[in-house]
Design a protein around this motif. Structure first.
Motif, PDB file in Angstrom:
ATOM      1  N   UNK A 126      38.265 -42.250  -4.377  1.00 33.15           N
ATOM      2  CA  UNK A 126      39.083 -41.849  -5.599  1.00 33.15           C
ATOM      3  C   UNK A 126      38.103 -40.929  -6.605  1.00 33.15           C
ATOM      4  N   UNK A 127      36.879 -41.229  -6.585  1.00 32.71           N
ATOM      5  CA  UNK A 127      36.046 -40.595  -7.482  1.00 32.71           C
ATOM      6  C   UNK A 127      35.985 -38.759  -7.357  1.00 32.71           C
ATOM      7  N   UNK A 128      36.032 -38.749  -5.937  1.00 32.45           N
ATOM      8  CA  UNK A 128      36.409 -37.272  -5.578  1.00 32.45           C
ATOM      9  C   UNK A 128      37.745 -36.709  -5.878  1.00 32.45           C
ATOM     10  N   UNK A 129      38.854 -37.551  -5.844  1.00 35.52           N
ATOM     11  CA  UNK A 129      39.941 -37.366  -6.003  1.00 35.52           C
ATOM     12  C   UNK A 129      40.308 -37.151  -7.666  1.00 35.52           C
ATOM     13  N   UNK A 130      39.330 -37.744  -8.295  1.00 37.44           N
ATOM     14  CA  UNK A 130      39.179 -37.448  -9.820  1.00 37.44           C
ATOM     15  C   UNK A 130      38.786 -36.102 -10.298  1.00 37.44           C
ATOM     16  N   UNK A 131      37.784 -35.852  -9.574  1.00 34.48           N
ATOM     17  CA  UNK A 131      37.327 -34.586  -9.873  1.00 34.48           C
ATOM     18  C   UNK A 131      38.101 -33.509  -9.218  1.00 34.48           C
ATOM     19  N   UNK A 132      38.709 -33.610  -8.277  1.00 31.12           N
ATOM     20  CA  UNK A 132      39.821 -32.619  -7.908  1.00 31.12           C
ATOM     21  C   UNK A 132      40.807 -32.577  -8.976  1.00 31.12           C
ATOM     22  N   UNK A 133      41.324 -33.662  -9.331  1.00 29.67           N
ATOM     23  CA  UNK A 133      42.378 -33.756 -10.400  1.00 29.67           C
ATOM     24  C   UNK A 133      41.911 -32.917 -11.592  1.00 29.67           C
ATOM     25  N   UNK A 134      40.760 -33.196 -11.994  1.00 29.23           N
ATOM     26  CA  UNK A 134      40.421 -32.549 -13.278  1.00 29.23           C
ATOM     27  C   UNK A 134      40.272 -31.089 -13.135  1.00 29.23           C
ATOM     28  N   UNK A 135      39.587 -30.617 -11.666  1.00 25.58           N
ATOM     29  CA  UNK A 135      39.768 -28.964 -11.593  1.00 25.58           C
ATOM     30  C   UNK A 135      40.990 -28.598 -11.564  1.00 25.58           C
ATOM     31  N   UNK A 136      42.229 -29.254 -10.907  1.00 27.38           N
ATOM     32  CA  UNK A 136      43.333 -28.935 -10.817  1.00 27.38           C
ATOM     33  C   UNK A 136      44.183 -28.685 -12.183  1.00 27.38           C
ATOM     34  N   UNK A 137      43.788 -29.789 -13.188  1.00 21.61           N
ATOM     35  CA  UNK A 137      44.147 -29.815 -14.430  1.00 21.61           C
ATOM     36  C   UNK A 137      43.723 -28.491 -15.370  1.00 21.61           C
ATOM     37  N   UNK A 138      42.373 -28.361 -15.144  1.00 23.63           N
ATOM     38  CA  UNK A 138      41.843 -26.928 -15.529  1.00 23.63           C
ATOM     39  C   UNK A 138      42.392 -25.798 -15.374  1.00 23.63           C
ATOM     40  N   UNK A 139      42.796 -25.525 -13.964  1.00 22.70           N
ATOM     41  CA  UNK A 139      43.344 -24.348 -13.587  1.00 22.70           C
ATOM     42  C   UNK A 139      44.894 -24.343 -13.920  1.00 22.70           C
ATOM     43  N   UNK A 140      45.696 -25.579 -13.942  1.00 21.93           N
ATOM     44  CA  UNK A 140      46.788 -25.644 -14.593  1.00 21.93           C
ATOM     45  C   UNK A 140      46.970 -25.246 -15.993  1.00 21.93           C
ATOM     46  N   UNK A 141      45.981 -25.622 -16.780  1.00 23.26           N
ATOM     47  CA  UNK A 141      46.071 -25.327 -18.190  1.00 23.26           C
ATOM     48  C   UNK A 141      45.677 -24.149 -18.680  1.00 23.26           C
TER      49      UNK A 141
END
Lengths: 323, 375
Positions: B207-222
């Motif tokens: 999940x740690x890596x999932x969290x990092x991916x989610x952070x990157x995805x949120x950055x791209x999105x925003x």
């Protein structure tokens, strides 16, 4: 007669459970009517409860506990006021911060001073607010129905309970019948107009925040020095948020606030009473449903399905002089 | 919110947050002194517990994973000018989604179960956020109040389900029985052992890596998509957004749904990654930590990852500290967290004016600084 006695017991315990809600709800009402949103009631209640119990333990006097409890919540209210009024901060963020700080601080200090995982020592009866018997409570007890109501519902509460019930009409009178109250309500609706009239928005809002601190302090002291005989970490257990819900449900008006808090108090008493109670054919009563009812009702009201809860217009918006 | 004082960008982005967080820690230190302990010793013990060995680091990153998810959930709403206090409840209900998938879809082969359970967690979190989101978007009910109410509704609802419906009859505790292993998110020590690397047993999982991916995805999105631009526009000025053809109601709905889905990440980390069963009140206030993390990270994914790791250190190191110094109980961490919210959130502008004066003194002759862009 047995059902009647049971009803009296539930109503009596409902009143006792409603008292902290009434005091906290009125506290929130004062603050929000002046335009300062207060989601920090929970944390303030906890602080008041801790300071009250700590001072009552150290001095052996309930009244010293009351002073300390109220002082502590007034200070916290002033911090919230400073953030909201002078720093023009997000008032929700400030309230959330107060809840967290209070939750952590009271537990840490309680634990450091007395051990016992943050619980304060049991208070003696003499250091608590005890039930007061109103005149003739005993002699009327023979009268059917009315005697029982007088003896068990009206008489036999502590002074903070009577104060809570008196403070609702007093709040109504001050807010709606005095000049100060009119100005205070105006500052929550249209601060620019109040400012134009040459009245200080800042002073009025600070005044409201201090009154809020006094009232919520009383509710905290009630928890630890009247209802229980000690402070325990997290003992407010969401009561501050129920008071907030009641405030919304009562549409920010004092007398409906009193009624709503009583209703929520009775629901609480009912859910405690029905714990493990089995209805024939239906099974055990889901007490969680009764516990959730105040919140569900408030959401339904907020959604505007049964009347509309409209907050004071300027609540949550910092006032900036001269745009 | 209008900043009262203009500062150079480096001071605004770098110095002010540092000063704010430092103020929170100084006050925490004073509390430590007040209860008769040495704050420097406490910090040493805390750092040792959090980063002193691989086990500490594993636990720190495990906690940080939870906080990244809840921090992102709060931050994405901040970007749209919304305040979601309901991450706590959304994460709790998301745990139900993960549990139902694992308990009733156990026939799914291998790790497809885990993938479905992760999707179910996100779906349940989003669905529970949808109601307050809808009420805010369409009926103008204040999201702050409704999400506070929904936290308690979630608590009562889940309490009912766990005590009456989902509890294993043989169990005393209100919890479900253990999920089939296909629903477990693999833990890092198991993977590393498979490759022959020694790593102590910690709950740190993928999940740690999932969290990092989610952070990157949120950055791209925003910051890199049209939708993100619309979200930021609504956050900055809803009236202007309407003129730009953006529907604030639609953005409110989308943002709260995404926020609820991100809250589901907490269930993935804790329920699927560590506990492997649903437990009463498993969220334990981590949803509220997200508020502190989002404020400290200034609602930016990079800041959130850093703030989450700091809070991970506080939670892990705090546990070790409470073990060595019983006077500094774990509630100390809640206090620090509250002070961070106070100084980095509510009083974030308090040090601006003094700092501006100080900077003006140092720059004896005014550098012809260009009009500072405010982002």
């Amino acid at each position: 007669m047995e059902t009647f006695d049971a009803a009296i017991v539930i109503l009596g315990s409902g009143i006792r459970l409603a008292v902290p809600l009434i005091l906290a709800c009125l506290a929130g009402l004062w603050s929000e009517r002046s335009g300062i949103v207060d989601v920090g009631l929970e944390g303030k209640m906890l602080t008041g409860a801790f300071a009250g119990a700590a001072a009552a333990t150290l001095t052996g006097s309930a009244w010293m506990g009351l002073c300390a409890g109220v002082l502590s919540t007034v200070i916290i209210s002033l911090i919230h006021g400073y953030a909201s009024i002078d720093q023009r901060a997000n008032q929700i963020v400030s309230g959330v911060a107060i809840n967290m700080v209070a939750d952590g601080m009271t537990a840490v200090i309680g634990n450091a001073w007395w051990g016992q995982g943050g619980r304060t020592p049991q208070l003696d009866d003499s250091a608590m607010f005890n039930p007061i018997d109103l005149p003739f409570a005993q002699s009327f007890s023979g009268v059917p129905i009315l005697g029982s109501i007088y003896q068990h519902l009206i008489s036999g509460h502590d002074i903070l309970t009577y104060a809570a019930f008196a403070l609702a009409p007093i709040t109504y009178w001050v807010l709606y019948k005095t000049r100060f109250g009119l100005r205070l309500r105006a500052v929550g609706e249209n601060p620019a107009a109040v400012d134009t009239a040459g009245i200080s928005v800042r002073a009025l809002r600070y005044g409201a925040v201090v009154i809020c601190g006094v009232l919520v302090g009383l509710s905290g002291v009630y928890l630890s020095v009247a209802q229980a005989a000690y402070f325990q970490p997290h003992m407010s257990a969401g009561k501050g948020f129920i008071a907030l819900a009641a405030l919304v449900f009562a549409k920010w008006r004092p007398l409906p606030a009193l009624a709503t808090c009583l209703l929520f108090g009775f629901l609480d008493a009912l859910s405690i009473r029905l714990q493990g109670f089995v209805i024939p054919g239906l099974g055990e009563v889901p007490v969680q449903a009764i516990e959730a009812l105040p919140y569900v009702l408030t959401v339904i009201l907020l959604a505007g399905f049964i009347g509309k809860a409209i907050p004071p217009k300027a609540s949550g918006i910092p006032y900036v002089k001269e745009r | 919110m209008s900043a009262p004082v203009e500062l150079p960008k480096w001071a605004d982005v770098g110095l002010i947050p540092l000063i704010n967080v430092a103020a929170a820690f100084v006050i925490s230190g004073l509390v430590v002194i007040a209860i008769g302990e040495n704050p420097f010793e406490a910090v040493k013990l805390l750092l040792g517990g959090a980063l002193g060995d691989l086990e500490g680091i594993g636990f720190t990153l495990y906690y940080a994973t939870s906080f990244i998810f809840t921090g992102l959930a709060v931050a994405i709403c901040f970007q749209a000018g919304l305040f979601n206090i309901g991450v706590e409840g959304q994460a709790y209900v998301a745990g139900l989604g993960a549990a139902l998938a694992c308990l009733y879809l156990g026939f799914l082969p291998g790790y497809t179960l885990a993938v479905v359970a992760i999707a179910a967690a996100a779906l349940f979190g989003a669905a529970f956020a949808a109601i307050p989101g809808y009420l805010q978007a369409k009926r103008d009910s204040h999201l702050v109040i409704t999400t506070i109410m929904f936290n308690y509704i979630a608590s009562a609802f889940m309490g009912y389900l766990l005590v009456r419906v989902l509890r294993e009859p043989s169990q005393m505790n209100p919890e479900t029985h253990v999920f089939p292993p296909g629903g477990w998110v693999p833990q890092l020590h198991a993977i590393l052992t498979y490759f022959g690397v020694k790593w102590p047993v910690t709950p740190l999982n993928l999940s740690f890596f999932l969290a990092l991916i989610a952070s990157f995805a949120v950055w791209i999105l925003i910051w890199r998509t049209r939708l993100g631009f619309e979200i930021r526009t609504v956050g900055a000025n809803p009236t202007a957004a309407v003129y730009g053809g953006i529907s604030p109601a639609r953005i409110t709905m989308i943002t709260t749904l995404m926020s609820g889905a991100l809250a589901g990440g907490l269930a993935v980390n804790v329920i699927l990654g560590e506990q492997h069963r649903l437990i009463l009140e498993y969220v334990g206030g981590f949803g509220f930590v997200g508020i502190a993390v989002a404020l400290m990270g200034r609602a930016h994914p990079a800041g959130i990852v850093l703030a989450a790791i700091l809070f991970g250190m506080l939670y892990q190191g705090g546990a070790e500290l409470a073990f060595d110094k019983p006077k500094i109980s774990r509630d100390m961490i809640v206090l620090i967290q509250g002070l961070v919210v106070l100084f980095a959130g509510a009083l974030e502008h308090m040090f601006r004016a003094p700092l501006a004066n100080l900077l003006a003194k140092f720059a004896a002759r005014p550098v012809d600084a260009p009009a500072v862009e405010r982002g």
